[in-house]
Design a protein around this motif. Structure first.
Motif, mmCIF file in Angstrom:
data_model
loop_
_atom_site.group_PDB
_atom_site.id
_atom_site.type_symbol
_atom_site.label_atom_id
_atom_site.label_comp_id
_atom_site.label_asym_id
_atom_site.label_seq_id
_atom_site.Cartn_x
_atom_site.Cartn_y
_atom_site.Cartn_z
ATOM 1 N N ARG A 92 39.495 44.244 31.447
ATOM 2 C CA ARG A 92 39.807 42.897 31.916
ATOM 3 C C ARG A 92 41.314 42.677 32.014
ATOM 4 O O ARG A 92 41.798 42.064 32.971
ATOM 5 N N ALA A 95 42.632 44.421 35.080
ATOM 6 C CA ALA A 95 42.264 43.688 36.297
ATOM 7 C C ALA A 95 43.172 42.479 36.508
ATOM 8 O O ALA A 95 43.428 42.075 37.644
ATOM 9 N N ARG A 96 43.683 41.903 35.427
ATOM 10 C CA ARG A 96 44.615 40.769 35.521
ATOM 11 C C ARG A 96 46.034 41.220 35.819
ATOM 12 O O ARG A 96 46.917 40.398 36.031
ATOM 13 N N ASP A 135 38.352 48.201 41.176
ATOM 14 C CA ASP A 135 39.493 47.454 40.649
ATOM 15 C C ASP A 135 40.169 48.220 39.519
ATOM 16 O O ASP A 135 41.391 48.210 39.390
ATOM 17 N N LEU A 190 31.651 42.334 35.019
ATOM 18 C CA LEU A 190 31.995 43.733 35.273
ATOM 19 C C LEU A 190 30.861 44.416 36.038
ATOM 20 O O LEU A 190 29.684 44.155 35.796
ATOM 21 N N GLN A 194 33.427 39.770 40.212
ATOM 22 C CA GLN A 194 33.273 40.893 39.304
ATOM 23 C C GLN A 194 34.419 41.897 39.433
ATOM 24 O O GLN A 194 35.013 42.051 40.498
ATOM 25 N N VAL A 195 34.686 42.568 38.315
ATOM 26 C CA VAL A 195 35.645 43.663 38.292
ATOM 27 C C VAL A 195 34.855 44.958 38.489
ATOM 28 O O VAL A 195 33.959 45.272 37.710
ATOM 29 N N ARG A 246 40.241 36.012 37.676
ATOM 30 C CA ARG A 246 40.774 36.822 38.760
ATOM 31 C C ARG A 246 41.495 35.956 39.783
ATOM 32 O O ARG A 246 40.920 35.006 40.328
#
Length: 233
Positions: A138, A141-142, A71, A44, A18-19, A12
């Protein structure tokens, strides 16, 4: 299946550990299953659950008021009150930093296009492996986009060999073609499909364009030739 290892955790840029994920589905068993899987992963965190699009929007508004937005929102498409497509558009417009990943049973390209056009960062089918769901979260989130392999193949095929003729029409456009062939006006089409007259007019124009026709009469003949409606006697 074992949970993905910590080495696969998202990197991140904001430094958060965490996401945070909001799970949205109108089936409680689906939400519980996803929650149980995500909660064993160190990177997560399940922020909350919602049973439909409206509830999801309300939850996100409440989270925003406390400066604690999720997120990623993992949501279904077909839900009561506010469906997933509409919810995706509202979430991404109102909260551009919140990513949306669609998890649904429907992989038709028109649904995929609508979801992506409304800002979705991922599109998965419900037969996806749990590890794929995690990978999509994931990736979102990126700031990346993750597509179900089956969906990606469909989109690739569409680019390589675009559909032509009747196959180029969406399900709604086929419905409109049938109504046109049955002599419906734009107003009558709108009433029948519970849409605005402007939307009905747009659908008719798209049908004519995709079929390379210039009149509603030609469209009616195509519908008869393709067996969509019986010939008028």
């Amino acid at each position: 299946m074992n949970a993905p290892s910590e080495s696969n955790a998202v990197s991140r840029p904001d430094g958060k550990d965490q996401v945070r994920v909001l799970i949205v589905d109108d089936h409680a068993v689906v939400r519980r299953g996803i929650r149980a899987y995500l909660e064993v992963l160190d990177d997560l965190e399940v922020a909350d659950e919602a049973s439909d699009g409206k509830a999801a929007l309300d939850r996100i508004e409440a989270m925003a008021a406390h400066g604690d937005l999720p997120d990623v929102v993992l949501l279904d498409l077909l839900m009561p009150k506010v469906d997933g497509t509409a919810a995706t558009a509202r979430i991404t417009q109102r909260f551009p930093g919140v990513r949306v990943v669609v998890l649904t049973s429907f992989g038709e390209t028109e649904r995929v296009h609508a979801a992506l056009a409304n800002g979705a960062s991922g599109y998965l089918l419900k037969d996806a492996e749990p590890s794929e769901v995690v990978a999509a979260i994931r990736a979102a989130a990126r700031g990346d986009v993750f597509l179900d392999p089956a969906v990606a193949r469909q989109l690739t095929q569409e680019i390589v060999a675009p559909p032509t003729g009747i196959s180029a029409l969406t399900g709604r456009e086929r419905d409109v073609l049938i109504l046109v062939a049955n002599g419906y006006s734009n107003r009558e089409i709108a009433d029948e499909l519970v849409i605005s007259e402007r939307t009905a007019r747009t659908h008719v124009s798209n049908v004519l364009r995709k079929l390379q026709l210039t009149s509603r009469t030609q469209a009616a003949l195509v519908a008869v030739y393709q067996g969509l409606v019986p010939p008028q006697i």
